[in-house]
Every structure is written in C-alpha cells, then in structure tokens.
Design a protein around this motif. Structure first.
Motif, PDB file in Angstrom:
ATOM      1  N   SER A  91     125.203  -3.372  54.646  1.00  0.00           N
ATOM      2  CA  SER A  91     125.293  -4.726  55.703  1.00  0.00           C
ATOM      3  C   SER A  91     125.979  -5.979  55.063  1.00  0.00           C
ATOM      4  O   SER A  91     126.697  -6.552  55.869  1.00  0.00           O
ATOM      5  CB  SER A  91     124.042  -5.052  56.076  1.00  0.00           C
ATOM      6  OG  SER A  91     123.125  -4.081  56.827  1.00  0.00           O
ATOM      7  N   ALA A  92     126.124  -6.165  53.925  1.00  0.00           N
ATOM      8  CA  ALA A  92     126.777  -7.156  53.165  1.00  0.00           C
ATOM      9  C   ALA A  92     128.122  -6.930  53.279  1.00  0.00           C
ATOM     10  O   ALA A  92     128.971  -7.940  53.017  1.00  0.00           O
ATOM     11  CB  ALA A  92     126.258  -7.297  51.758  1.00  0.00           C
ATOM     12  N   TRP A  93     128.676  -5.878  53.204  1.00  0.00           N
ATOM     13  CA  TRP A  93     130.041  -5.580  53.021  1.00  0.00           C
ATOM     14  C   TRP A  93     130.614  -5.872  54.367  1.00  0.00           C
ATOM     15  O   TRP A  93     131.852  -6.517  54.551  1.00  0.00           O
ATOM     16  CB  TRP A  93     130.298  -3.948  53.033  1.00  0.00           C
ATOM     17  CG  TRP A  93     130.561  -3.648  51.683  1.00  0.00           C
ATOM     18  CD1 TRP A  93     129.795  -3.012  50.681  1.00  0.00           C
ATOM     19  CD2 TRP A  93     131.762  -3.322  50.989  1.00  0.00           C
ATOM     20  NE1 TRP A  93     130.652  -2.912  49.536  1.00  0.00           N
ATOM     21  CE2 TRP A  93     131.766  -3.067  49.627  1.00  0.00           C
ATOM     22  CE3 TRP A  93     133.139  -3.942  51.512  1.00  0.00           C
ATOM     23  CZ2 TRP A  93     132.869  -2.683  48.849  1.00  0.00           C
ATOM     24  CZ3 TRP A  93     134.249  -3.730  50.820  1.00  0.00           C
ATOM     25  CH2 TRP A  93     134.067  -3.220  49.334  1.00  0.00           C
ATOM     26  N   SER A  94     129.911  -6.077  55.587  1.00  0.00           N
ATOM     27  CA  SER A  94     130.574  -6.127  56.923  1.00  0.00           C
ATOM     28  C   SER A  94     130.243  -7.589  57.177  1.00  0.00           C
ATOM     29  O   SER A  94     130.834  -7.954  58.319  1.00  0.00           O
ATOM     30  CB  SER A  94     129.968  -5.235  57.788  1.00  0.00           C
ATOM     31  OG  SER A  94     128.536  -5.257  58.003  1.00  0.00           O
ATOM     32  N   THR A  95     129.284  -8.427  56.732  1.00  0.00           N
ATOM     33  CA  THR A  95     128.969  -9.644  57.342  1.00  0.00           C
ATOM     34  C   THR A  95     129.355 -10.689  56.529  1.00  0.00           C
ATOM     35  O   THR A  95     129.324 -11.960  56.776  1.00  0.00           O
ATOM     36  CB  THR A  95     127.342  -9.481  57.485  1.00  0.00           C
ATOM     37  OG1 THR A  95     126.811  -9.270  56.442  1.00  0.00           O
ATOM     38  CG2 THR A  95     126.874  -8.737  58.624  1.00  0.00           C
ATOM     39  N   LEU A  96     129.402 -10.546  55.182  1.00  0.00           N
ATOM     40  CA  LEU A  96     129.615 -11.848  54.212  1.00  0.00           C
ATOM     41  C   LEU A  96     131.045 -11.902  54.042  1.00  0.00           C
ATOM     42  O   LEU A  96     131.728 -11.138  53.662  1.00  0.00           O
ATOM     43  CB  LEU A  96     128.753 -11.519  52.946  1.00  0.00           C
ATOM     44  CG  LEU A  96     127.288 -11.426  53.341  1.00  0.00           C
ATOM     45  CD1 LEU A  96     126.360 -11.095  51.943  1.00  0.00           C
ATOM     46  CD2 LEU A  96     126.712 -12.661  53.900  1.00  0.00           C
ATOM     47  N   THR A  97     131.540 -13.259  53.520  1.00  0.00           N
ATOM     48  CA  THR A  97     132.758 -13.247  53.341  1.00  0.00           C
ATOM     49  C   THR A  97     132.757 -13.573  51.652  1.00  0.00           C
ATOM     50  O   THR A  97     131.877 -13.440  51.057  1.00  0.00           O
ATOM     51  CB  THR A  97     133.365 -14.828  53.717  1.00  0.00           C
ATOM     52  OG1 THR A  97     132.390 -15.745  53.161  1.00  0.00           O
ATOM     53  CG2 THR A  97     133.278 -14.783  55.228  1.00  0.00           C
ATOM     54  N   TYR A  98     134.016 -13.301  51.158  1.00  0.00           N
ATOM     55  CA  TYR A  98     134.079 -13.526  49.332  1.00  0.00           C
ATOM     56  C   TYR A  98     133.548 -14.669  49.211  1.00  0.00           C
ATOM     57  O   TYR A  98     132.663 -14.744  48.372  1.00  0.00           O
ATOM     58  CB  TYR A  98     135.599 -13.598  49.065  1.00  0.00           C
ATOM     59  CG  TYR A  98     135.748 -13.522  47.755  1.00  0.00           C
ATOM     60  CD1 TYR A  98     135.972 -12.530  47.007  1.00  0.00           C
ATOM     61  CD2 TYR A  98     135.847 -14.912  47.214  1.00  0.00           C
ATOM     62  CE1 TYR A  98     136.029 -12.569  45.628  1.00  0.00           C
ATOM     63  CE2 TYR A  98     136.037 -15.008  46.001  1.00  0.00           C
ATOM     64  CZ  TYR A  98     136.254 -13.952  44.867  1.00  0.00           C
ATOM     65  OH  TYR A  98     136.202 -14.023  43.696  1.00  0.00           O
ATOM     66  N   ASP A  99     133.657 -15.781  49.923  1.00  0.00           N
ATOM     67  CA  ASP A  99     133.462 -17.247  49.298  1.00  0.00           C
ATOM     68  C   ASP A  99     131.566 -17.278  49.445  1.00  0.00           C
ATOM     69  O   ASP A  99     131.026 -17.844  48.581  1.00  0.00           O
ATOM     70  CB  ASP A  99     133.660 -18.291  50.402  1.00  0.00           C
ATOM     71  CG  ASP A  99     135.079 -18.670  50.025  1.00  0.00           C
ATOM     72  OD1 ASP A  99     135.528 -18.214  48.964  1.00  0.00           O
ATOM     73  OD2 ASP A  99     135.823 -19.468  50.826  1.00  0.00           O
ATOM     74  N   GLU A 100     131.118 -16.578  50.532  1.00  0.00           N
ATOM     75  CA  GLU A 100     129.636 -16.664  50.753  1.00  0.00           C
ATOM     76  C   GLU A 100     129.007 -15.793  49.461  1.00  0.00           C
ATOM     77  O   GLU A 100     128.067 -16.258  48.875  1.00  0.00           O
ATOM     78  CB  GLU A 100     129.364 -16.068  52.039  1.00  0.00           C
ATOM     79  CG  GLU A 100     129.615 -16.850  53.043  1.00  0.00           C
ATOM     80  CD  GLU A 100     129.452 -16.116  54.443  1.00  0.00           C
ATOM     81  OE1 GLU A 100     129.380 -16.899  55.533  1.00  0.00           O
ATOM     82  OE2 GLU A 100     129.432 -14.959  54.609  1.00  0.00           O
ATOM     83  N   LYS A 101     129.766 -14.608  49.120  1.00  0.00           N
ATOM     84  CA  LYS A 101     128.893 -13.953  48.001  1.00  0.00           C
ATOM     85  C   LYS A 101     129.239 -14.753  46.701  1.00  0.00           C
ATOM     86  O   LYS A 101     128.527 -14.167  45.738  1.00  0.00           O
ATOM     87  CB  LYS A 101     129.764 -12.502  47.965  1.00  0.00           C
ATOM     88  CG  LYS A 101     129.278 -11.610  49.320  1.00  0.00           C
ATOM     89  CD  LYS A 101     129.793 -10.162  49.209  1.00  0.00           C
ATOM     90  CE  LYS A 101     131.245 -10.287  49.651  1.00  0.00           C
ATOM     91  NZ  LYS A 101     131.763  -8.596  49.946  1.00  0.00           N
ATOM     92  N   GLU A 102     130.251 -15.398  46.649  1.00  0.00           N
ATOM     93  CA  GLU A 102     130.621 -16.059  45.549  1.00  0.00           C
ATOM     94  C   GLU A 102     129.795 -17.360  45.303  1.00  0.00           C
ATOM     95  O   GLU A 102     129.129 -17.301  43.938  1.00  0.00           O
ATOM     96  CB  GLU A 102     132.140 -16.592  45.378  1.00  0.00           C
ATOM     97  CG  GLU A 102     132.552 -17.207  44.220  1.00  0.00           C
ATOM     98  CD  GLU A 102     132.607 -16.393  42.703  1.00  0.00           C
ATOM     99  OE1 GLU A 102     132.390 -16.986  41.880  1.00  0.00           O
ATOM    100  OE2 GLU A 102     132.701 -15.379  43.003  1.00  0.00           O
ATOM    101  N   LEU A 103     129.452 -18.176  46.164  1.00  0.00           N
ATOM    102  CA  LEU A 103     128.550 -19.445  46.080  1.00  0.00           C
ATOM    103  C   LEU A 103     127.303 -18.853  45.890  1.00  0.00           C
ATOM    104  O   LEU A 103     126.423 -19.719  45.680  1.00  0.00           O
ATOM    105  CB  LEU A 103     129.014 -19.999  47.178  1.00  0.00           C
ATOM    106  CG  LEU A 103     130.345 -20.652  47.152  1.00  0.00           C
ATOM    107  CD1 LEU A 103     130.693 -21.575  48.424  1.00  0.00           C
ATOM    108  CD2 LEU A 103     130.532 -21.510  45.917  1.00  0.00           C
ATOM    109  N   GLY A 104     126.913 -17.888  46.510  1.00  0.00           N
ATOM    110  CA  GLY A 104     125.247 -17.276  46.448  1.00  0.00           C
ATOM    111  C   GLY A 104     124.625 -17.257  47.804  1.00  0.00           C
ATOM    112  O   GLY A 104     124.950 -18.188  48.713  1.00  0.00           O
ATOM    113  N   VAL A 105     124.462 -16.070  48.239  1.00  0.00           N
ATOM    114  CA  VAL A 105     123.669 -15.974  49.740  1.00  0.00           C
ATOM    115  C   VAL A 105     122.801 -14.760  49.614  1.00  0.00           C
ATOM    116  O   VAL A 105     122.594 -13.975  48.800  1.00  0.00           O
ATOM    117  CB  VAL A 105     124.647 -15.495  50.560  1.00  0.00           C
ATOM    118  CG1 VAL A 105     125.146 -14.232  50.379  1.00  0.00           C
ATOM    119  CG2 VAL A 105     124.125 -15.571  52.135  1.00  0.00           C
ATOM    120  N   ALA A 106     121.547 -14.910  50.475  1.00  0.00           N
ATOM    121  CA  ALA A 106     120.686 -13.986  50.608  1.00  0.00           C
ATOM    122  C   ALA A 106     120.901 -13.375  52.188  1.00  0.00           C
ATOM    123  O   ALA A 106     120.822 -14.059  52.978  1.00  0.00           O
ATOM    124  CB  ALA A 106     119.168 -14.531  50.472  1.00  0.00           C
TER     125      ALA A 106
END
Length: 297
Positions: A91-106
């Motif tokens: 789900s993370a692969w399809s819904t999150l951007t690089y910036d979101e994963k870099e800055l921190g997201v749940a």
C-alpha cells in the motif's frame, strides 16, 4: 559494494532466521556500516568502496502455510510467483510519494478483515503492524444494530452518515424497506453515526498505540495517511486527527492509474493490489515478463 552483495546479505539473514513452519516474507535494511563509515542508508550504500560491511535489518515473518496455499492456487491458474510483499508495504508503494516517506509518515490501510500500519521515515520502513479487525467489524455492528443484511450495512457505512456524531445530518433518516406489508424501518443518521463511531474509534485508538510503540510519533512530518476500503467512511480523516493528534489525509493509488483507463481501480480499496504490481515491475527481476504482464494477469 555491489547490488549482488547487498542482495546476498538479505538472503543470508533471512535464511539464518528461518524457523519450522515460518517464513521470512520481507527483509528490510535499516542501516549499513562500511569500514569506518557508520549509518549509511540503503539508497546510498551501493557503489560505496570498502572491505567490510555490516547491517541491521527488520524482518517480517509469518506462517509458511500462507505462501504454500498461495503457490498452490497460482499453480492451478498457471501463474508464476516472482516474490512476496506484505500488504502494508505494498500500500505504501502505491500511495506515498518520495517526500512523504522521507519526511516521515504513518500509513494505515483499513481493510475488511484487518487493519495494517506501516511507519516510514527517511525512506526506511521503521515499523509494521497488523490489527486483527477492520471494516468488517463496523459492518457487522451495523448489521446487528439496524437488523440489515451485509450489502445494506456496507452501503450505510460508506455512504450514509458520518463517523463523527457531531457532524451527522441530524434531521435525516435512513429508511429500510420491509416486505410482506410490514412498516418501513427508520434509523436516524445520529444513531447510525454513533454505531459507526464506536468501532472506528476503537480501530484508530489501536492504530495510535502502534504508532507510539514505533517510537516515531513525534517524527512524522507528513502525519498520517489512511487508505483501504474503509477510508471511504465519511469524516474518518477528521476522527483520526482527533484521536491521534496527527495531520491526516485520505490516500489512494490514483497517481499510478492512467487517465484514459476504463478500469475503475482508483478507489483506496485497491491500494495494496496496485502497490504489489508496482513493486513487482520495479523491484523484482521482471524484465523477461513485463511485455506479457497484461496477458498473464
């Protein structure tokens, strides 16, 4: 340091942790150390010169019978399995951007039977958890309290009334037709909202507990994302903000869907499936079958 060496290290650590009846489904590097260079992220370690390398990993394991059952079904269908990815990471692969994963997201994927949580910081998966109940629990509460069949309860859950009672349309009623000349049953949107709120709050409180357990709650610059079928519940993002105190948004895989497609797969319930396909085409050695991808599926 070559990609082959990094892949070999992953396979070696997974094999060393193998237990009877269990299987390592995902090996996630947390950090690498090369000679005297400490704390190198996975994205930067390939190509680094050095003689000695060590790493720490997060392993996700489960019953090997899950894989066996899947392999048996795919064999009957004539489909070859190239690899495995756990659903929250898909789900993370399809819904999150690089910036979101870099800055921190749940990311929280509220599916029908389970709710999965993945916490990502600096583009590294830091925490994964699965809660053993999801949208079906809300549906079953509505079936019981409103005495309706599952299809009607699903319609009520996602399209009628809010999961926040204060935001419900107080002057509206949901009318359920009754057969055999019986009087129609009516339920206020206030009542329906209370039913939806109770179980949804329970799910989100469990989510908050896991985010706190991850140790990264105060480092999630992009807050909380919700996907999965039950993210369609009205105002679930607002309820999540009330409970977790994190900025919350609904997320789907629409950025990976062509605008001219006839397929109706932009709904958040398809996030994990689309993510698994994206992972397969981008991370696995899939060059030999990409051209036949549509035909094989």
């Amino acid at each position: 340091i070559s990609k082959h060496e990094l892949d070999s290290m992953k396979k070696e650590i997974a094999a060393s942790c193998k237990k009877e009846g269990r299987m390592v489904y995902s090996t996630i590097p947390q950090i690498y150390n090369v000679d005297d260079w400490m704390g190198i992220p996975e994205a930067e370690v390939e190509g680094t010169p050095g003689r000695h390398i060590s790493a720490s990993y997060k392993l996700i394991e489960g019953k090997s019978s899950f894989a066996t059952s899947c392999e048996n079904v795919m064999k009957i269908l004539g489909i070859e399995i190239k690899g495995y990815i756990v659903s929250p990471i898909a789900s993370a692969w399809s819904t999150l951007t690089y910036d979101e994963k870099e800055l921190g997201v749940a990311l929280v994927d509220i599916g029908s039977a389970k709710t999965s949580i993945v916490v990502i910081k600096e583009n590294i998966v830091r925490y994964v958890a699965v809660i053993s109940f999801g949208g079906n629990s809300i549906t079953e509460d509505l079936m019981k309290e409103c005495n309706v069949v599952r299809e009607v309860a699903e319609e009520i859950k996602c399209h009628h009334s809010s999961c926040i009672p204060a935001l419900a349309e107080h002057d509206r009623m949901f009318v359920i037709p009754s057969g055999s000349g019986k009087e129609k049953r009516k339920y206020s949107f206030d009542f329906i909202s209370e039913v939806i709120n109770a179980r949804t709050s329970e799910i989100l409180e469990a989510v908050l507990w896991h985010i706190e357990q991850s140790g990264f709650k105060d480092e999630l610059g992009m807050g909380l994302m919700i996907t999965g079928g039950s993210s369609n519940i009205m105002h679930i993002d607002k309820l999540a903000e009330q409970i977790t105190k994190l900025d919350t948004r609904i997320s789907d895989a629409s950025s990976y869907i062509l605008n001219d497609t006839d397929l109706d797969i932009t709904d958040p319930s398809f996030s994990a499936g689309i993510g698994a396909i994206h992972y397969c085409l981008n991370e696995l050695d899939s060059s030999e079958y990409i051209s036949d991808f549509s035909k094989n599926l």
